[in-house]
Design a protein around this motif. Structure first.
Motif, PDB file in Angstrom:
ATOM      1  N   TYR A  81       0.842  -1.191   0.000  1.00  9.67           N
ATOM      2  CA  TYR A  81       0.000   0.000   0.000  1.00  9.67           C
ATOM      3  C   TYR A  81       0.878   1.242   0.000  1.00  9.67           C
ATOM      4  N   VAL A  82       0.600   2.136  -0.944  1.00 12.92           N
ATOM      5  CA  VAL A  82       1.295   3.420  -1.035  1.00 12.92           C
ATOM      6  C   VAL A  82       0.435   4.448  -0.315  1.00 12.92           C
ATOM      7  N   HIS A  83       0.892   4.882   0.848  1.00 17.06           N
ATOM      8  CA  HIS A  83       0.193   5.933   1.579  1.00 17.06           C
ATOM      9  C   HIS A  83       0.528   7.298   0.993  1.00 17.06           C
ATOM     10  N   LEU A  84       1.774   7.437   0.488  1.00 16.50           N
ATOM     11  CA  LEU A  84       2.192   8.733  -0.029  1.00 16.50           C
ATOM     12  C   LEU A  84       3.373   8.587  -0.976  1.00 16.50           C
ATOM     13  N   PHE A  85       3.238   9.192  -2.150  1.00 18.49           N
ATOM     14  CA  PHE A  85       4.355   9.520  -3.046  1.00 18.49           C
ATOM     15  C   PHE A  85       4.352  11.044  -3.082  1.00 18.49           C
ATOM     16  N   TYR A  86       5.443  11.680  -2.700  1.00 15.07           N
ATOM     17  CA  TYR A  86       5.467  13.142  -2.669  1.00 15.07           C
ATOM     18  C   TYR A  86       6.800  13.658  -3.183  1.00 15.07           C
ATOM     19  N   ILE A  88       8.634  17.664  -3.903  1.00 13.68           N
ATOM     20  CA  ILE A  88       8.461  19.106  -3.765  1.00 13.68           C
ATOM     21  C   ILE A  88       8.094  19.679  -5.137  1.00 13.68           C
ATOM     22  N   PRO A  89       7.387  20.807  -5.161  1.00 13.60           N
ATOM     23  CA  PRO A  89       6.860  21.334  -6.430  1.00 13.60           C
ATOM     24  C   PRO A  89       7.887  21.467  -7.546  1.00 13.60           C
ATOM     25  N   GLU A  90       9.076  21.954  -7.238  1.00 13.67           N
ATOM     26  CA  GLU A  90      10.062  22.188  -8.301  1.00 13.67           C
ATOM     27  C   GLU A  90      10.673  20.910  -8.861  1.00 13.67           C
ATOM     28  N   LYS A  91      10.383  19.745  -8.269  1.00 15.33           N
ATOM     29  CA  LYS A  91      10.901  18.475  -8.773  1.00 15.33           C
ATOM     30  C   LYS A  91       9.836  17.646  -9.487  1.00 15.33           C
ATOM     31  N   ARG A  92       8.611  18.123  -9.491  1.00 12.37           N
ATOM     32  CA  ARG A  92       7.520  17.391 -10.152  1.00 12.37           C
ATOM     33  C   ARG A  92       7.630  17.526 -11.662  1.00 12.37           C
ATOM     34  N   GLY A  93       7.225  16.485 -12.371  1.00 12.24           N
ATOM     35  CA  GLY A  93       7.220  16.523 -13.823  1.00 12.24           C
ATOM     36  C   GLY A  93       8.586  16.364 -14.457  1.00 12.24           C
ATOM     37  N   ALA A  94       9.584  15.965 -13.671  1.00 13.68           N
ATOM     38  CA  ALA A  94      10.953  15.827 -14.184  1.00 13.68           C
ATOM     39  C   ALA A  94      11.394  14.369 -14.245  1.00 13.68           C
ATOM     40  N   LYS A  96      11.198  12.143 -11.858  1.00 14.92           N
ATOM     41  CA  LYS A  96      11.658  11.620 -10.574  1.00 14.92           C
ATOM     42  C   LYS A  96      10.651  10.668  -9.930  1.00 14.92           C
ATOM     43  N   GLY A  97       9.399  10.780 -10.311  1.00 14.67           N
ATOM     44  CA  GLY A  97       8.380   9.868  -9.792  1.00 14.67           C
ATOM     45  C   GLY A  97       8.687   8.422 -10.122  1.00 14.67           C
ATOM     46  N   LYS A  98       9.364   8.197 -11.249  1.00  8.99           N
ATOM     47  CA  LYS A  98       9.737   6.829 -11.631  1.00  8.99           C
ATOM     48  C   LYS A  98      10.660   6.203 -10.596  1.00  8.99           C
ATOM     49  N   ALA A  99      11.575   6.999 -10.038  1.00  5.37           N
ATOM     50  CA  ALA A  99      12.489   6.479  -9.015  1.00  5.37           C
ATOM     51  C   ALA A  99      11.721   6.135  -7.742  1.00  5.37           C
ATOM     52  N   LEU A 100      10.726   6.935  -7.375  1.00  5.82           N
ATOM     53  CA  LEU A 100       9.910   6.618  -6.210  1.00  5.82           C
ATOM     54  C   LEU A 100       9.143   5.328  -6.448  1.00  5.82           C
ATOM     55  N   PHE A 130       0.122   9.816 -14.155  1.00  6.50           N
ATOM     56  CA  PHE A 130       1.366   9.119 -13.861  1.00  6.50           C
ATOM     57  C   PHE A 130       1.079   7.676 -13.465  1.00  6.50           C
ATOM     58  N   TYR A 131       0.114   7.472 -12.590  1.00  7.65           N
ATOM     59  CA  TYR A 131      -0.206   6.107 -12.151  1.00  7.65           C
ATOM     60  C   TYR A 131      -0.702   5.254 -13.308  1.00  7.65           C
ATOM     61  N   ARG A 132      -1.491   5.833 -14.196  1.00  4.04           N
ATOM     62  CA  ARG A 132      -1.942   5.101 -15.386  1.00  4.04           C
ATOM     63  C   ARG A 132      -0.738   4.748 -16.269  1.00  4.04           C
ATOM     64  N   LYS A 133       0.175   5.684 -16.410  1.00  3.90           N
ATOM     65  CA  LYS A 133       1.352   5.475 -17.261  1.00  3.90           C
ATOM     66  C   LYS A 133       2.237   4.336 -16.748  1.00  3.90           C
ATOM     67  N   ILE A 134       2.297   4.165 -15.426  1.00  7.26           N
ATOM     68  CA  ILE A 134       3.126   3.085 -14.873  1.00  7.26           C
ATOM     69  C   ILE A 134       2.359   1.762 -14.780  1.00  7.26           C
TER      70      ILE A 134
END
Length: 154
Positions: A81-86, A88-94, A96-100, A130-134
């Motif tokens: 269960y993923v309670h949180l993927f977060y 900071i604003p300036e790192k979104r869309g770059a 980095k979510g893939k690494a999380l 993003f979740y759909r893409k993964i």
């Protein structure tokens, strides 16, 4: 990127700030965040049970995100269960979510679960896409439509 277990004695204010920002992004308000001490007590319990699941994300000398992962029962089976993927604003869309996401998959594999779930606000379209893409799929709405439960395969 590095992932380090949250130390509430040192990082209390940061995790509250990150979590509140996630509510703002997801729901447009922090009004449903609740009491900080309730969140911190929950977090302390979860860190004890899953220390590698409750981590801050560090890039160089800067903390740029937070991940909260656990194992729970859902309809008779253990799931991740993923309670949180977060981030900071300036790192979104770059990207980095893939690494999380990769960190989460590795964590879940250690518990030998076959799938993982999370909830996302329907208004948080960037996260939803993003979740759909993964490869995650909708299971359906929960909490009177306030969130959508999604699942992914490991």
């Amino acid at each position: 990127m590095e992932f380090e277990t949250i130390d509430l004695t040192k990082q209390r204010d940061m995790v509250i700030r990150f979590r509140k920002d996630s509510f703002q992004v997801s729901f447009g308000t922090t009004s449903d965040f609740g009491k900080e001490d309730v969140y911190l007590n929950w977090l302390e319990t979860k860190i004890k049970a899953f220390p590698k699941g409750f981590v801050l994300v560090k890039e160089g000398d800067e903390y740029i995100g937070q991940v909260e992962l656990s194992i729970r029962e859902y309809k008779g089976n253990d799931i991740g269960y993923v309670h949180l993927f977060y981030l900071i604003p300036e790192k979104r869309g770059a990207g980095k979510g893939k690494a999380l996401h990769q960190y989460a998959l590795h964590f879940f594999k250690n518990y030998d679960v076959k799938e993982y779930h999370l909830r996302v606000s329907p208004s948080n379209t960037h996260a939803y896409m993003f979740y759909r893409k993964i490869g995650m799929v909708d299971i359906g709405p929960e909490l009177n439509g306030k969130v959508i439960r999604m699942k992914g395969r490991i």
